[in-house]
Write a protein that holds these residues in place. Sequence first.
Motif, mmCIF file in Angstrom:
data_model
loop_
_atom_site.group_PDB
_atom_site.id
_atom_site.type_symbol
_atom_site.label_atom_id
_atom_site.label_comp_id
_atom_site.label_asym_id
_atom_site.label_seq_id
_atom_site.Cartn_x
_atom_site.Cartn_y
_atom_site.Cartn_z
ATOM 1 N N GLU A 260 0.852 -1.196 0.000
ATOM 2 C CA GLU A 260 0.000 0.000 0.000
ATOM 3 C C GLU A 260 0.887 1.245 0.000
ATOM 4 N N VAL A 261 0.642 2.148 -0.936
ATOM 5 C CA VAL A 261 1.450 3.362 -1.056
ATOM 6 C C VAL A 261 0.530 4.551 -1.299
ATOM 7 N N PHE A 262 1.132 5.742 -1.230
ATOM 8 C CA PHE A 262 0.461 6.950 -1.691
ATOM 9 C C PHE A 262 1.077 7.338 -3.031
ATOM 10 N N THR A 263 0.241 7.721 -3.975
ATOM 11 C CA THR A 263 0.666 7.811 -5.372
ATOM 12 C C THR A 263 1.726 8.871 -5.651
ATOM 13 N N THR A 264 1.883 9.855 -4.777
ATOM 14 C CA THR A 264 2.891 10.897 -5.030
ATOM 15 C C THR A 264 4.096 10.799 -4.103
ATOM 16 N N ASP A 265 4.231 9.689 -3.382
ATOM 17 C CA ASP A 265 5.347 9.525 -2.454
ATOM 18 C C ASP A 265 6.656 9.320 -3.221
ATOM 19 N N GLY A 266 7.684 10.068 -2.857
ATOM 20 C CA GLY A 266 8.966 9.998 -3.546
ATOM 21 C C GLY A 266 9.651 8.653 -3.437
ATOM 22 N N ARG A 267 9.288 7.862 -2.420
ATOM 23 C CA ARG A 267 9.924 6.554 -2.252
ATOM 24 C C ARG A 267 9.529 5.572 -3.351
ATOM 25 N N ILE A 268 8.438 5.838 -4.046
ATOM 26 C CA ILE A 268 8.055 4.982 -5.171
ATOM 27 C C ILE A 268 9.165 4.981 -6.219
ATOM 28 N N ASP A 269 9.662 6.157 -6.551
ATOM 29 C CA ASP A 269 10.748 6.250 -7.532
ATOM 30 C C ASP A 269 12.083 5.859 -6.929
ATOM 31 N N ALA A 270 12.314 6.260 -5.684
ATOM 32 C CA ALA A 270 13.607 5.966 -5.055
ATOM 33 C C ALA A 270 13.838 4.463 -4.938
ATOM 34 N N LEU A 271 12.781 3.694 -4.701
ATOM 35 C CA LEU A 271 12.893 2.245 -4.531
ATOM 36 C C LEU A 271 12.527 1.480 -5.799
ATOM 37 N N ASP A 272 12.231 2.203 -6.870
ATOM 38 C CA ASP A 272 11.869 1.585 -8.156
ATOM 39 C C ASP A 272 10.673 0.651 -8.003
ATOM 40 N N LEU A 273 9.587 1.216 -7.487
ATOM 41 C CA LEU A 273 8.331 0.483 -7.379
ATOM 42 C C LEU A 273 7.427 0.876 -8.549
ATOM 43 N N THR A 274 6.570 -0.037 -8.954
ATOM 44 C CA THR A 274 5.620 0.205 -10.034
ATOM 45 C C THR A 274 4.213 0.253 -9.454
#
Length: 351
Positions: A260-274
């Motif tokens: 579960e994530v929030f769509t604008t969280d910077g960790r999505i890109d930092a951790l290379d999540l899709t």
Amino acid sequence: MATSNRTGRRQRPVAGAASSNRKRTRAVAGLGAGLAVMLLAGCGLQPATSFVPEVQPGAIQPVEGLPEDAQITVVSKNFTEQLILGKIAVMTAEAAGFEVEDFTNVPGSQPVRELMVSGEGDFTYEYTGTAWITYMGNPTGIPDKDEQWQAVHDADLENGLTWGRPAPLNNTYAFAVRSEAVPELGNISKLSQIGNLPVAERTLCVEAEFNSRQDGLDPMLDTYDIPRGSANGIPDGNIGVYDTGAVYTATDDGDCNFGEVFTTDGRIDALDLTVLEDDRKFFPAYNAAPVFNSETLEEYPQLQEVFDQVSPLLTDETMRQLNLKVDVEGQEPVDVAYDWMVSEGLITGEG
């Protein structure tokens, strides 16, 4: 629903230290002792982040015929994304020729709301879903972003607030998968496809709040026909409950396939999540939109056109990168906002 207690337009003093202090005193007095304590304890009457670099017009040009003493107060909440959006708003208004009272970094959603409803705040970036659920007391949000925006726009007019058109950025819930696992999971791209995986691969990491919310995990799984606790759905043993923020690391580490994530969280890109597409539109819309004090907008109608130049550029992808620069790289929100506005040609920086 909160209502405005203003009886008339407040006088706008000529910009300066004395008028600025008087205005802040008025703001605190209007909110009551409880909120005053929060403001004083949380960030002081002049937040430490109130500095912004000197800006010069770019695509944003000074409003023609604007009075020399035209002044607006910009407010924001005190988390990363809001600090960035607040500084963008401050520099946008300054480039348009306004003297800006920078009241970003206010501790919490309700204090910001009170500043806006009381008339002491002139502008903020707010989320449609937050207004609809948290401020207006509706039990659930509206997934369609246009319908959600229209609903809060219409409801807030009686509170003396006018919503500008929303930005594309939608800071809502989502589920993400580590990118390297996508091929292993059949090139998954949509939430509905989780139900096509073997039960052993249907593993989830969620925060405790989302796990128990009435509009959280269980109804989401029902919406996607993969009910919790079912042999044909997701067994309870496949669901890991984590502290706030730990979900991202757990997902990246492979403790689960879907986090579960929030769509604008910077960790999505930092951790290379899709991020998986919410193809059945379960999650409500939380688009950020400019919100104006209606009397301020009536006095300066050009403000809406000014911010219409900025909001369309604020996408989920853009916001993730800006948040990453603060939360992962350690940059200051004001510097991130400034650099982005210069790169987009909205301002030209120091003269």
